[in-house]
Design an enzyme around this catalytic site. Structure first.
Site, PDB file in Angstrom:
ATOM      1  N   MET A  24       0.847  -1.193   0.000  1.00 32.49           N
ATOM      2  CA  MET A  24       0.000   0.000   0.000  1.00 32.49           C
ATOM      3  C   MET A  24       0.886   1.248   0.000  1.00 32.49           C
ATOM      4  O   MET A  24       1.308   1.697  -1.028  1.00 32.49           O
ATOM      5  CB  MET A  24      -0.903  -0.036   1.221  1.00 32.49           C
ATOM      6  CG  MET A  24      -2.246   0.594   0.948  1.00 32.49           C
ATOM      7  SD  MET A  24      -3.218   0.577   2.437  1.00 32.49           S
ATOM      8  CE  MET A  24      -4.816   0.185   1.821  1.00 32.49           C
ATOM      9  N   CYS A  25       1.246   1.786   1.141  1.00 29.17           N
ATOM     10  CA  CYS A  25       2.054   2.997   1.311  1.00 29.17           C
ATOM     11  C   CYS A  25       1.208   4.266   1.164  1.00 29.17           C
ATOM     12  O   CYS A  25       0.231   4.292   0.442  1.00 29.17           O
ATOM     13  CB  CYS A  25       3.219   3.110   0.339  1.00 29.17           C
ATOM     14  SG  CYS A  25       4.416   1.795   0.518  1.00 29.17           S
ATOM     15  N   GLY A  26       1.639   5.284   1.885  1.00 29.44           N
ATOM     16  CA  GLY A  26       0.977   6.587   1.793  1.00 29.44           C
ATOM     17  C   GLY A  26       1.995   7.644   1.441  1.00 29.44           C
ATOM     18  O   GLY A  26       3.162   7.550   1.820  1.00 29.44           O
TER      19      GLY A  26
ATOM     20  N   ARG B 195      -2.081   3.396   5.875  1.00 33.14           N
ATOM     21  CA  ARG B 195      -1.568   2.991   4.563  1.00 33.14           C
ATOM     22  C   ARG B 195      -0.122   2.503   4.669  1.00 33.14           C
ATOM     23  O   ARG B 195       0.376   1.848   3.744  1.00 33.14           O
ATOM     24  CB  ARG B 195      -1.616   4.147   3.552  1.00 33.14           C
ATOM     25  CG  ARG B 195      -3.015   4.652   3.221  1.00 33.14           C
ATOM     26  CD  ARG B 195      -2.961   5.590   2.023  1.00 33.14           C
ATOM     27  NE  ARG B 195      -2.501   4.887   0.849  1.00 33.14           N
ATOM     28  CZ  ARG B 195      -3.290   4.242  -0.003  1.00 33.14           C
ATOM     29  NH1 ARG B 195      -4.582   4.234   0.162  1.00 33.14           N
ATOM     30  NH2 ARG B 195      -2.776   3.615  -1.047  1.00 33.14           N
TER      31      ARG B 195
END
Lengths: 299, 235
Positions: free
Chosen positions: A1-3, A32
């Site tokens: 995911m990652c933000g 995230r």
């Protein structure tokens, strides 16, 4: 995911509030990316000296000795300030000299960034903890780019967290995964003599972009070239001393929202990261098109 | 009007958790009594006003996050802002009206109801649509109506690449340009019955005065999803 979050303050009157505006954006993206977090902050421009941000395990006493040794080895004065696990060295010495000397003096040190303005702070841990440790909320400056990581491509370690910097005052954060990074890493090693510090795909993209910039291209053009040469999923936000840019892959696999007012440009993986910015109700808020570079230059 | 206003129930996300807001909305489910609710300070929260099953009217005053108005039945939901990914996904009936833009996969797999978007829709609008209708007054992103099986997409602006890729028996009407058609999607003639369908959808989306002349219709060439007997030897 990652933000991903980014904030580019067009109005100098807001520069004192950079950290205060930016920190809640990063923390909002915790779910995230709860593995690690990092921030590149552009502040306190030097008069030509370079700032080296180093992640280190040494204490204050050790560092006084390291700075003395650096002074002796490079012939240039070294000022140094500790911020939690990171230390910012300011000196006129050449980056290659400093890096070589540091490798001997503090073998466990990791060089996060070099530049006149940019400092990078990144660590494993929840974004709120990382923000607290480095005092991000209190930082003043013109722009900041941050990342909350949920690792897919390499280990959960500080070196694998974002932002990545491969050029002076240049940084890149990435949500996604690249599929041609191994080959591109070899090309960049051979053609441009770039040395890579990690196995991370984003470091390759950062090196690709900074190599383009070093060849005379603008940040905007360097990102446009990514569309042809990088394969995989990506939403990128990149920064330079006076620039801020975003790009999504042609499939638009990873989310992105941009907001712009007369005073600032803000990027978030999701709108909720931007929801508490001042005047957001009056901002133009939109989803960036796939395969289109959006860029801003500080006036 | 003032009498109606007095009956509006206000749910403020600064004061209530999202779960409490959704529970308050869903407490109307199964009732045939109309009601009017307003949600304040959505701040991009995900999964707002999902799973409603009552003829209630819900106004959301701001931008919403993912899956707003998902699985909607009967409710009339208006977002006074932009909506994130998957707005009105799997809608069964009712109407979802977004005053701003919508992100990817709007009305994905919707079986019924109407989604009206005043602004633009991002990629994969109407993906796997199963009978719902969508009217987008701006542009739609790439791969819109991918594998759509039934229902309609009306676009007043332009459509990006690979429109209607692998489409089944859904219909697409576009007034602007189409960057490219996806696999097995072709332009089709506009018969009176299609004009009637298009006119009806435009009316429902409160833009019934728009001239139909500029619209073109797209749908399946039916080459991809039908098994052809001459290919039997391959298997």
């Amino acid at each position: 995911m990652c933000g991903i979050v980014g904030l580019f303050l067009k109005d100098p009157a807001l520069h004192d509030s950079l950290g205060e505006m930016f920190a809640p954006m990063l923390i909002e993206m915790s779910d995230r990316g709860p593995d690690s977090a990092g921030v590149a902050v552009y502040r306190n421009a030097t008069n030509g000296s370079r700032k080296f941000t180093v992640s280190t395990g040494l204490d204050e006493g050790d560092w006084n000795e390291v700075c003395n040794q650096l002074h002796r080895l490079t012939g240039k004065k070294v000022a140094s300030v500790q911020n939690c696990s990171h230390r910012v060295l300011t000196t006129d010495a050449e980056p290659a000299e400093v890096e070589k000397a540091l490798a001997d003096l503090d073998p466990l040190a990791q060089l996060m960034s070099v530049g006149r303005m940019m400092e990078i702070y990144k660590e494993v841990g929840l974004p709120a903890e990382v923000v607290e440790r480095f005092g991000i909320s209190g930082m003043k400056g013109s722009h900041a780019i941050g990342h909350t990581r949920m690792a897919t491509e390499s280990a959960v370690i500080t070196a694998g967290s974002h932002p990545f910097s491969t050029g002076l005052d240049m940084c890149l954060v990435h949500n996604g995964s690249l599929s041609n990074h191994n080959r591109l890493r070899e090309v960049l090693r051979r053609r441009a003599g770039i040395e890579f510090k990690t196995e991370n795909d984003t470091e390759v993209a950062a090196a690709y972009i900074s190599d383009r910039i070093d060849s005379g291209h603008s940040l905007h053009n360097a990102l446009e070239a990514c569309i042809d040469d990088l394969d995989g999923f990506y939403t990128f936000v990149a920064g330079t001393s006076d620039g801020f840019a975003a790009l999504r892959d042609p499939i638009a696999c990873k989310p992105a929202v941009l907001a712009e007012t007369a005073s600032y440009v803000a990027f978030g993986s999701e709108y909720r990261a931007l929801a508490r910015l001042p005047d957001i109700a009056a901002a133009r808020v939109w989803e960036p098109d796939p395969a289109k570079v959006y860029s801003w230059t500080m006036q | 009007m003032s009498a109606l206003r007095e009956n509006v129930r206000v749910l403020d996300l600064l004061e209530m958790s999202r779960r409490k807001v959704n529970v308050a909305l869903q407490s109307h489910n199964g009732s045939s009594e109309p009601a009017h609710l307003r949600i304040l300070n959505p701040a991009g929260a995900h999964a707002l006003a999902c799973g409603l099953d009552a003829p209630v009217s819900v106004d959301i005053e701001g931008h919403t996050g993912y899956f707003c108005a998902g699985m909607n039945k009967l409710a009339q939901i208006t977002v006074f802002g932009n909506a994130g990914q998957g707005v009105a996904e799997n809608m069964m009936s009712g109407r979802v009206h977004v005053r701003g833009d919508v992100s990817q996969s709007a009305a994905a797999t919707a079986h019924g109801g109407l989604l009206v978007v005043e602004g633009n829709a991002a990629a994969r609008c109407g993906i796997s649509l199963k009978g719902g209708n969508i009217v987008v007054k701006g542009n739609v992103g790439h791969m819109s109506m991918f594998m759509a099986q039934a229902g309609c997409l009306v676009v007043l602006g332009d459509a990006d690449e690979a429109l209607g890729d692998s489409i089944y028996e859904a219909a697409i009407y576009v007034r602007g340009s189409v960057a490219s058609l996806g696999a097995d999607c072709v332009e089709k003639d506009m018969a009176d019955s299609h004009r009637e369908q298009l006119r009806g959808l435009l009316r429902e989306a409160s833009c019934g005065d728009i001239k139909l002349d500029g619209f073109r219709r797209y749908g399946s060439a039916r080459e991809l999803y039908h098994f052809k007997q001459q290919n039997i030897g391959v298997y």
